[in-house]
Design an enzyme around this catalytic site. Structure first.
Site, PDB file in Angstrom:
ATOM      1  N   ARG A   1      66.353  82.075  20.177  1.00  0.00           N
ATOM      2  CA  ARG A   1      65.047  82.514  19.651  1.00  0.00           C
ATOM      3  C   ARG A   1      64.814  83.995  19.972  1.00  0.00           C
ATOM      4  NH1 ARG A   1      66.044  78.163  18.097  1.00  0.00           N
ATOM      5  NH2 ARG A   1      64.794  76.259  18.296  1.00  0.00           N
TER       6      ARG A   1
ATOM      7  N   GLU B   1      56.148  81.879  22.660  1.00  0.00           N
ATOM      8  CA  GLU B   1      57.105  82.163  21.575  1.00  0.00           C
ATOM      9  C   GLU B   1      56.474  83.033  20.477  1.00  0.00           C
ATOM     10  OE1 GLU B   1      60.147  79.267  19.980  1.00  0.00           O
ATOM     11  OE2 GLU B   1      59.045  79.700  18.145  1.00  0.00           O
TER      12      GLU B   1
ATOM     13  N   SER C   1      56.202  75.752  17.968  1.00  0.00           N
ATOM     14  CA  SER C   1      56.358  75.745  19.435  1.00  0.00           C
ATOM     15  C   SER C   1      55.589  76.920  20.017  1.00  0.00           C
ATOM     16  CB  SER C   1      57.827  75.896  19.813  1.00  0.00           C
ATOM     17  OG  SER C   1      58.581  74.908  19.169  1.00  0.00           O
TER      18      SER C   1
HETATM   19  P1  FAD Z   1      55.226  85.977  10.787  1.00  0.00           P
HETATM   20  O1  FAD Z   1      54.483  85.024  11.632  1.00  0.00           O
HETATM   21  O2  FAD Z   1      54.526  86.563   9.633  1.00  0.00           O
HETATM   22  O3  FAD Z   1      55.778  87.152  11.717  1.00  0.00           O
HETATM   23  C1  FAD Z   1      56.431  86.849  12.933  1.00  0.00           C
HETATM   24  C2  FAD Z   1      56.917  88.169  13.540  1.00  0.00           C
HETATM   25  O4  FAD Z   1      57.944  88.714  12.709  1.00  0.00           O
HETATM   26  C3  FAD Z   1      55.817  89.222  13.608  1.00  0.00           C
HETATM   27  O5  FAD Z   1      56.022  89.990  14.760  1.00  0.00           O
HETATM   28  C4  FAD Z   1      56.046  90.070  12.369  1.00  0.00           C
HETATM   29  O6  FAD Z   1      55.610  91.402  12.495  1.00  0.00           O
HETATM   30  C5  FAD Z   1      57.565  90.012  12.246  1.00  0.00           C
HETATM   31  N1  FAD Z   1      58.007  90.130  10.866  1.00  0.00           N
HETATM   32  C6  FAD Z   1      57.721  89.287   9.837  1.00  0.00           C
HETATM   33  N2  FAD Z   1      58.348  89.695   8.719  1.00  0.00           N
HETATM   34  C7  FAD Z   1      59.026  90.819   9.047  1.00  0.00           C
HETATM   35  C8  FAD Z   1      59.859  91.722   8.313  1.00  0.00           C
HETATM   36  N3  FAD Z   1      60.112  91.560   7.019  1.00  0.00           N
HETATM   37  N4  FAD Z   1      60.388  92.782   8.978  1.00  0.00           N
HETATM   38  C9  FAD Z   1      60.137  92.978  10.293  1.00  0.00           C
HETATM   39  N5  FAD Z   1      59.351  92.171  11.032  1.00  0.00           N
HETATM   40  C10 FAD Z   1      58.808  91.097  10.411  1.00  0.00           C
HETATM   41  N6  FAD Z   1      60.718  78.544  14.295  1.00  0.00           N
HETATM   42  C11 FAD Z   1      62.000  78.203  14.519  1.00  0.00           C
HETATM   43  O7  FAD Z   1      62.807  79.042  14.938  1.00  0.00           O
HETATM   44  N7  FAD Z   1      62.419  76.930  14.316  1.00  0.00           N
HETATM   45  C12 FAD Z   1      61.614  75.961  13.860  1.00  0.00           C
HETATM   46  O8  FAD Z   1      62.051  74.831  13.662  1.00  0.00           O
HETATM   47  C13 FAD Z   1      60.246  76.296  13.627  1.00  0.00           C
HETATM   48  N8  FAD Z   1      59.384  75.346  13.224  1.00  0.00           N
HETATM   49  C14 FAD Z   1      58.071  75.668  13.036  1.00  0.00           C
HETATM   50  C15 FAD Z   1      57.190  74.668  12.636  1.00  0.00           C
HETATM   51  C16 FAD Z   1      55.853  74.967  12.420  1.00  0.00           C
HETATM   52  C17 FAD Z   1      54.916  73.858  11.990  1.00  0.00           C
HETATM   53  C18 FAD Z   1      55.391  76.295  12.574  1.00  0.00           C
HETATM   54  C19 FAD Z   1      53.974  76.635  12.281  1.00  0.00           C
HETATM   55  C20 FAD Z   1      56.262  77.295  12.992  1.00  0.00           C
HETATM   56  C21 FAD Z   1      57.610  76.993  13.230  1.00  0.00           C
HETATM   57  N9  FAD Z   1      58.532  77.965  13.655  1.00  0.00           N
HETATM   58  C22 FAD Z   1      59.836  77.633  13.862  1.00  0.00           C
HETATM   59  C23 FAD Z   1      58.090  79.341  13.886  1.00  0.00           C
HETATM   60  C24 FAD Z   1      58.093  80.204  12.586  1.00  0.00           C
HETATM   61  O9  FAD Z   1      58.027  79.391  11.454  1.00  0.00           O
HETATM   62  C25 FAD Z   1      59.317  81.106  12.497  1.00  0.00           C
HETATM   63  O10 FAD Z   1      59.398  81.964  13.596  1.00  0.00           O
HETATM   64  C26 FAD Z   1      59.311  81.952  11.207  1.00  0.00           C
HETATM   65  O11 FAD Z   1      60.527  82.637  11.087  1.00  0.00           O
HETATM   66  C27 FAD Z   1      58.162  82.946  11.161  1.00  0.00           C
HETATM   67  O12 FAD Z   1      58.128  83.474   9.847  1.00  0.00           O
HETATM   68  P2  FAD Z   1      56.851  84.177   9.255  1.00  0.00           P
HETATM   69  O13 FAD Z   1      57.244  84.785   7.954  1.00  0.00           O
HETATM   70  O14 FAD Z   1      55.717  83.243   9.223  1.00  0.00           O
HETATM   71  O15 FAD Z   1      56.614  85.331  10.335  1.00  0.00           O
HETATM   72  P1  NAP Z   2      62.923  67.420  20.096  1.00  0.00           P
HETATM   73  O1  NAP Z   2      63.946  66.800  19.237  1.00  0.00           O
HETATM   74  O2  NAP Z   2      61.769  66.617  20.566  1.00  0.00           O
HETATM   75  O3  NAP Z   2      63.648  68.052  21.357  1.00  0.00           O
HETATM   76  C1  NAP Z   2      62.890  68.679  22.388  1.00  0.00           C
HETATM   77  C2  NAP Z   2      63.618  69.898  22.848  1.00  0.00           C
HETATM   78  O4  NAP Z   2      64.863  69.511  23.400  1.00  0.00           O
HETATM   79  C3  NAP Z   2      63.890  70.832  21.707  1.00  0.00           C
HETATM   80  O5  NAP Z   2      63.117  71.974  21.887  1.00  0.00           O
HETATM   81  C4  NAP Z   2      65.377  71.085  21.727  1.00  0.00           C
HETATM   82  O6  NAP Z   2      65.737  72.438  21.921  1.00  0.00           O
HETATM   83  C5  NAP Z   2      65.903  70.325  22.922  1.00  0.00           C
HETATM   84  N1  NAP Z   2      67.034  69.495  22.478  1.00  0.00           N
HETATM   85  C6  NAP Z   2      66.981  68.215  22.083  1.00  0.00           C
HETATM   86  N2  NAP Z   2      68.234  67.769  21.845  1.00  0.00           N
HETATM   87  C7  NAP Z   2      69.072  68.790  22.066  1.00  0.00           C
HETATM   88  C8  NAP Z   2      70.471  68.945  22.012  1.00  0.00           C
HETATM   89  N3  NAP Z   2      71.270  67.940  21.687  1.00  0.00           N
HETATM   90  N4  NAP Z   2      71.005  70.125  22.320  1.00  0.00           N
HETATM   91  C9  NAP Z   2      70.225  71.155  22.663  1.00  0.00           C
HETATM   92  N5  NAP Z   2      68.880  71.072  22.756  1.00  0.00           N
HETATM   93  C10 NAP Z   2      68.307  69.906  22.465  1.00  0.00           C
HETATM   94  O7  NAP Z   2      62.349  68.736  19.361  1.00  0.00           O
HETATM   95  P2  NAP Z   2      61.274  68.838  18.204  1.00  0.00           P
HETATM   96  O8  NAP Z   2      60.044  69.447  18.741  1.00  0.00           O
HETATM   97  O9  NAP Z   2      61.178  67.580  17.422  1.00  0.00           O
HETATM   98  O10 NAP Z   2      61.911  69.955  17.265  1.00  0.00           O
HETATM   99  C11 NAP Z   2      63.057  69.652  16.518  1.00  0.00           C
HETATM  100  C12 NAP Z   2      63.803  70.922  16.214  1.00  0.00           C
HETATM  101  O11 NAP Z   2      62.964  71.799  15.454  1.00  0.00           O
HETATM  102  C13 NAP Z   2      64.204  71.688  17.462  1.00  0.00           C
HETATM  103  O12 NAP Z   2      65.471  72.273  17.245  1.00  0.00           O
HETATM  104  C14 NAP Z   2      63.148  72.754  17.598  1.00  0.00           C
HETATM  105  O13 NAP Z   2      63.623  73.945  18.171  1.00  0.00           O
HETATM  106  C15 NAP Z   2      62.758  73.016  16.149  1.00  0.00           C
HETATM  107  N6  NAP Z   2      61.345  73.406  16.087  1.00  0.00           N
HETATM  108  C16 NAP Z   2      61.024  74.658  16.447  1.00  0.00           C
HETATM  109  C17 NAP Z   2      59.713  75.100  16.399  1.00  0.00           C
HETATM  110  C18 NAP Z   2      59.344  76.514  16.739  1.00  0.00           C
HETATM  111  O14 NAP Z   2      58.244  76.917  16.463  1.00  0.00           O
HETATM  112  N7  NAP Z   2      60.229  77.268  17.319  1.00  0.00           N
HETATM  113  C19 NAP Z   2      58.717  74.229  15.992  1.00  0.00           C
HETATM  114  C20 NAP Z   2      59.077  72.943  15.650  1.00  0.00           C
HETATM  115  C21 NAP Z   2      60.404  72.535  15.696  1.00  0.00           C
HETATM  116  P3  NAP Z   2      65.807  73.492  20.707  1.00  0.00           P
HETATM  117  O15 NAP Z   2      64.396  73.857  20.465  1.00  0.00           O
HETATM  118  O16 NAP Z   2      66.601  74.585  21.301  1.00  0.00           O
HETATM  119  O17 NAP Z   2      66.478  72.852  19.543  1.00  0.00           O
END
Ligand code: FAD
Ligand code: NAP
Length: 339
Positions: free
Chosen positions: A165, A334, A238
């Protein structure tokens, strides 16, 4: 012609639905518009916030400068071999839409990253990841415009310094570049990644043969079953990163907390599950007026009351303190806080 809108309401432009304004707002759907906006912000000596889908930000207060919404669109195949295809997408494309476009054209590799909110341009910022795959696994290069010089630069995989991340754009190059396109290298032959437990379990129940399209559907199903959709329950995914600790630190913790989930990383480091610790500390389902800890996943804070960023951050701080007190582990936010 640049259309600068003053006092622009941002509530619909951040998935936490925080009601604040931008002093100024504009959209850039082309490189020319982007250049004009950068010149304008320099001329007026104002802070700049680059906006995508607003799904990884916490708006603590009104933004005192220009919010620049990146709308650059387009998806095109830029190179092809017998086995691979290189697909370039504009930064303003919706991420899930891009995943679906690739799947519909039989370009494989993005299926585990289905349904992540936000836009293509933000995907490299935190090296988005889910269900065992990260952007860096398929990433080829990106184009970005320097905020100071206005020049376009190309960043390859090594340049981006992707981590868990994390990327160079959150560190040395924070606020230095605006990403305008991302190119991914995808497979023409399916190569499924089903190791992630929840996905493996769902896949085991499928009788028909699994295709990447089916894997994408399963990922969407799992996500919808436990993660709140921002449209109905405002959230930013998250709220904290999963902390990565030393083996020694983990050994001490697991002596006391036998069922603590842990995932070994490279360099003898161990990734802990922040959601599990928050849950153990008793926060799951907690509600403080309009702000709450999601019942299905304690890592997600929800904002049904459309409360202020300040209020959400106060709850986050209490959670952070109680996790530190109980486990001695420090949680890091995050999403990015603005201003
Ligand atoms: P924004 O929120 O608009 O911006 C985020 C940051 O990036 C800000 O600092 C902004 O300035 C910068 N930015 C945006 N666009 C640009 C650009 N073109 N150039 C330079 N900087 C830029 N993340 C995960 O990694 N895995 C997941 O599974 C995941 N699941 C999610 C589930 C939910 C329900 C939600 C709400 C979020 C989740 N996220 C997850 C977090 C999020 O969706 C990601 O980080 C996504 O990439 C953010 O995109 P955005 O366009 O909304 O960015
Ligand atoms: P989950 O399956 O309940 O698991 C909880 C946490 O354990 C996760 O954060 C995941 O890490 C870790 N994990 C579970 N199994 C793993 C494995 N085999 N190896 C390494 N790490 C493991 O998680 P969840 O909330 O339902 O989310 C599912 C996936 O979507 C995850 O990959 C999560 O990162 C992603 N997600 C991200 C965001 C965001 O905003 N960043 C929001 C929602 C969902 P990792 O997070 O590293 O995978």
């Amino acid at each position: 012609m640049l259309d600068i809108i003053p006092q622009f309401e941002l509530q619909k432009f951040n998935t936490l639905a925080v009601p604040v304004n931008a002093k100024y707002y504009t959209e850039a759907a082309s490189l020319d518009a982007l250049a004009e906006a950068l010149a304008w912000v320099r001329q007026h000596k104002l802070p700049l916030m680059v906006l995508g889908g607003g799904s990884n930000i916490i708006l603590k207060d009104h933004f005192p400068g220009l919010v620049l919404h990146i709308k650059i669109s387009g998806v095109e195949v830029v190179k092809e071999t017998a086995q691979h295809v290189w697909v370039k997408a504009g930064a303003g494309e919706n991420w899930h839409g891009f995943v679906q476009t690739c799947l519909s054209r039989n370009f494989w590799g993005l299926e585990n990253l289905s349904l992540i909110p936000g836009n293509v341009g933000a995907a490299p910022i935190q090296n988005i990841g889910a269900y065992g795959i990260e952007l860096c696994d398929v990433f080829d290069e990106l184009e970005a415009v320097s905020r100071s010089s206005g020049q376009t630069e190309i960043f390859c995989l090594q340049d981006c310094q992707f981590g868990y991340r994390d990327s160079i754009f959150k560190n040395q190059l924070l606020d230095q570049f605006i990403i305008t396109s991302v190119t991914v290298k995808l497979n023409k032959q399916p190569a499924l990644h089903l190791e992630y437990p929840a996905l493996k379990q769902a896949a085991a129940q499928i009788e028909e043969s699994l295709t990447p399209q089916k894997v994408s559907e399963l990922v969407c199903q799992i996500r919808r079953s436990k993660l709140p959709e921002p449209q109905s329950l405002p959230n930013a995914g998250s709220f904290f990163k999963n902390p990565v600790v030393s083996q020694d630190c983990y050994d001490q913790l697991v002596r006391q907390y036998k069922s603590m989930p842990a995932y070994p990383q490279s360099d003898n480091q161990i990734k802990l599950a922040a959601g599990w610790m928050i849950d153990q500390a008793g926060w799951r389902g907690f509600r403080d007026e309009g702000v709450a800890v999601h019942n299905e996943q304690a890592l997600v804070l929800v904002n049904p009351g459309h409360c202020s960023g300040e209020k959400i951050l106060q709850l986050a701080e209490k959670i952070k303190q109680s996790v530190t007190q109980r486990f001695g582990v420090s949680l890091e936010l995050e999403p990015r806080v603005y201003p």
